[in-house]
Structures are given as C-alpha cells and as structure tokens.
Write a protein that holds these residues in place. Structure first.
Motif, mmCIF file in Angstrom:
data_model
loop_
_atom_site.group_PDB
_atom_site.id
_atom_site.type_symbol
_atom_site.label_atom_id
_atom_site.label_comp_id
_atom_site.label_asym_id
_atom_site.label_seq_id
_atom_site.Cartn_x
_atom_site.Cartn_y
_atom_site.Cartn_z
ATOM 1 N N PHE A 127 0.835 -1.204 0.000
ATOM 2 C CA PHE A 127 0.000 0.000 0.000
ATOM 3 C C PHE A 127 0.871 1.256 0.000
ATOM 4 N N ALA A 128 1.921 1.247 0.818
ATOM 5 C CA ALA A 128 2.803 2.414 0.923
ATOM 6 C C ALA A 128 3.530 2.678 -0.384
ATOM 7 N N GLU A 129 3.986 1.638 -1.042
ATOM 8 C CA GLU A 129 4.696 1.815 -2.313
ATOM 9 C C GLU A 129 3.767 2.357 -3.395
ATOM 10 N N ARG A 130 2.544 1.907 -3.374
ATOM 11 C CA ARG A 130 1.588 2.342 -4.390
ATOM 12 C C ARG A 130 1.199 3.802 -4.207
ATOM 13 N N TRP A 131 1.070 4.235 -2.953
ATOM 14 C CA TRP A 131 0.534 5.570 -2.693
ATOM 15 C C TRP A 131 1.549 6.513 -2.056
ATOM 16 N N ASP A 132 2.836 6.168 -2.102
ATOM 17 C CA ASP A 132 3.890 7.024 -1.568
ATOM 18 C C ASP A 132 3.658 7.355 -0.093
ATOM 19 N N ARG A 133 3.449 6.330 0.687
ATOM 20 C CA ARG A 133 3.262 6.458 2.130
ATOM 21 C C ARG A 133 4.434 5.811 2.850
ATOM 22 N N ASP A 134 4.553 6.062 4.139
ATOM 23 C CA ASP A 134 5.543 5.395 4.974
ATOM 24 C C ASP A 134 4.936 4.073 5.431
ATOM 25 N N ALA A 135 5.524 2.958 5.004
ATOM 26 C CA ALA A 135 4.965 1.641 5.315
ATOM 27 C C ALA A 135 4.909 1.395 6.816
ATOM 28 N N ARG A 136 5.847 1.966 7.539
ATOM 29 C CA ARG A 136 5.847 1.779 8.993
ATOM 30 C C ARG A 136 4.640 2.457 9.634
ATOM 31 N N GLN A 137 4.312 3.632 9.130
ATOM 32 C CA GLN A 137 3.151 4.328 9.671
ATOM 33 C C GLN A 137 1.860 3.589 9.308
ATOM 34 N N VAL A 138 1.792 3.071 8.072
ATOM 35 C CA VAL A 138 0.626 2.285 7.677
ATOM 36 C C VAL A 138 0.488 1.067 8.582
ATOM 37 N N GLU A 139 1.602 0.442 8.911
ATOM 38 C CA GLU A 139 1.575 -0.718 9.804
ATOM 39 C C GLU A 139 1.008 -0.355 11.171
ATOM 40 N N VAL A 140 1.412 0.785 11.722
ATOM 41 C CA VAL A 140 0.896 1.206 13.029
ATOM 42 C C VAL A 140 -0.612 1.443 12.952
#
Length: 266
Positions: free
Chosen positions: A85-98
C-alpha cells in the motif's frame, strides 16, 4: 443520546471568546500536563479568574505525548500489505503498519487513505495516528490516540479545579476529516464535565415550532472553535473558550457516537 429535552443553552449575550495560550513547553512522556497547563493559564493575561462558563480545550497531541502514547517507527516492521500500500501511494509503510495494528476494523483502504474504526469507536483517517507536531523526533515518531480520552480530560479537569477553585469542563480535541467534504475540523474525542450532545427534540424553536430531530454536537462545535485560535503551526496547543455555557453533565464522548444500527453506510 440524551433522553430528555431541556431549554437550549446559549451564550448570554450572543458573544463567544476563544483565547489560545502558549508558554507550554515541548511535552515529553511522564510530564504533568495539568500542571503545565495551569502554569500557562497563570502566565496568560486576562484569563484568570476562571469562570463557570469557560471550557478548556486541549489538543490530543500533547495529551498523547504526556501519556506516552507514541511509537518509534524505527522499531516497526511493516507487514507485506502495508509495504504494498505504501509503495503504491507514496506512504511510509511503517506508519501504515501502526495504523493497521491500532485498528478495530478497516473500513476502507484506497487512494492513499486508510479509514479505520479505532478501539474507542471513532471512524477516522489513519486511526488518529499522526506524524505532525511530534517534537524533536519528527519523521521517526508518531502519536497514537490516548487510551481513554475521557479519563485524560477528567484528570486535567480535577487538577485545574483543585488549583484554581473553579470546575471548568475539559475537552480533548483532534482533527478529523468529514465525508463528502474536503478539509479537516477539530472534534471532541474526550470530554469531562460537559455533555457532548444537546438534545433539543421537543423544544420549541423561535417560531414556536417543536423541533423533532435537532441534536447539537456542542462538544465538537466548541473544539472546532478552539482550533481556529490555536491553529496548526503556532505552538499553542490549548485554548479557553469563554462564554460557551455548555450543557454540564458527567458524560462520555461515547454518548456522541452513532450506534451501528443507525449507520446507513456501514
């Protein structure tokens, strides 16, 4: 939701004053937030003495930091779903995980936004997880919502009452988006000494017509008014709303959450 209607509460002269106050240092876990707020009240001109029609609004961010509701992202290992999800939408994967860890359920996850239901029952973007205004650890730290925002508000209210001799209602506020509208507004996520709702069903309006469906979200309205004064970039994380004259009650912000059976979009 309140069961009985009463006369509507309004400001006595139609005037409302919002005074944001600074002088609050960078909050760290374990800080006595109520004492720091009291010190700031003492130092701010024309705020004291406190009045019975005052409401103290405190941002979630400083409450969370004082209570240690923070996560160091360097310790987070994101799951594959978060990475994708983070790679697709330029997000921080760690924050998405939290966000996913803190969610009771994921309502929608698309267009770079994760809408979740929190453990408190709030439906909001990113579960209230926030990376802005977190202090020296900016970029590597996120704040969570307080575990019990009502209890946080009550602790502040009791300490302020003990110090200044006036029982002032307290609201813990946070910024939420709104369905079908751009932009954010501050809403109440925790209350103490104030009813989150004012039920005007059964009360006559100015023309004498009995209102059948009007329930005012007074705690949200006061929180939003306060945000206009303390802003997002001014380092003023608290405000006194004077003249609000809200409905007083020993209540919970849960009283303002819509039960699932009334949710047409669930």
């Amino acid at each position: 939701m309140p069961a009985e209607a009463g006369p509507p509460t309004t400001t006595e002269d139609g005037r409302l004053e919002v005074i944001a106050f600074g002088g609050i240092p960078e909050i760290r876990p374990g800080d006595d937030l109520a004492a720091l707020l009291g010190d700031a009240l003492d130092r701010t001109a024309n705020l004291l003495p406190l009045r019975v029609d005052d409401v103290l609004v405190v941002t979630q961010k400083i409450v969370s930091k004082a209570e240690g509701a923070i996560v160091d992202l360097t310790t987070v290992e994101p799951r594959p779903e978060a990475v994708e999800f983070a790679e697709r939408w330029d997000r921080d994967a760690r924050q998405v995980e939290v966000v996913l860890r803190e969610a009771r359920r994921v309502v929608r996850m698309d267009n770079g936004v994760v809408i979740t239901e929190t453990s408190h029952g709030f439906i909001c973007a990113n579960g209230g997880i926030d990376a802005s205004n977190v202090g020296p650890g900016s970029g590597q730290i996120v704040t969570l919502l307080p575990v019990d925002p009502d209890a946080s508000a009550t602790a502040i209210r009791r300490a302020i009452a003990a110090r200044f001799g006036v029982d002032v209602p307290v609201i813990v506020s946070d910024s939420f988006g709104r369905p079908w509208r751009w932009g954010i507004v501050d809403v109440a996520i925790g209350v103490s000494g104030i009813a989150p709702l004012e039920d005007l069903r059964g009360v006559a309006d100015h023309d004498g017509r009995i209102m059948r469906s009007t329930v005012r979200a007074v705690a949200d309205e006061i929180a939003s008014a306060a945000e206009l004064a303390f802003g997002k970039t001014t380092a003023r994380p608290a405000a006194l709303v004077r003249g609000a004259n809200p409905p007083r009650a020993e209540a919970s912000m849960h009283d303002g959450l819509m039960p699932p059976e009334f949710d047409l979009f669930r």
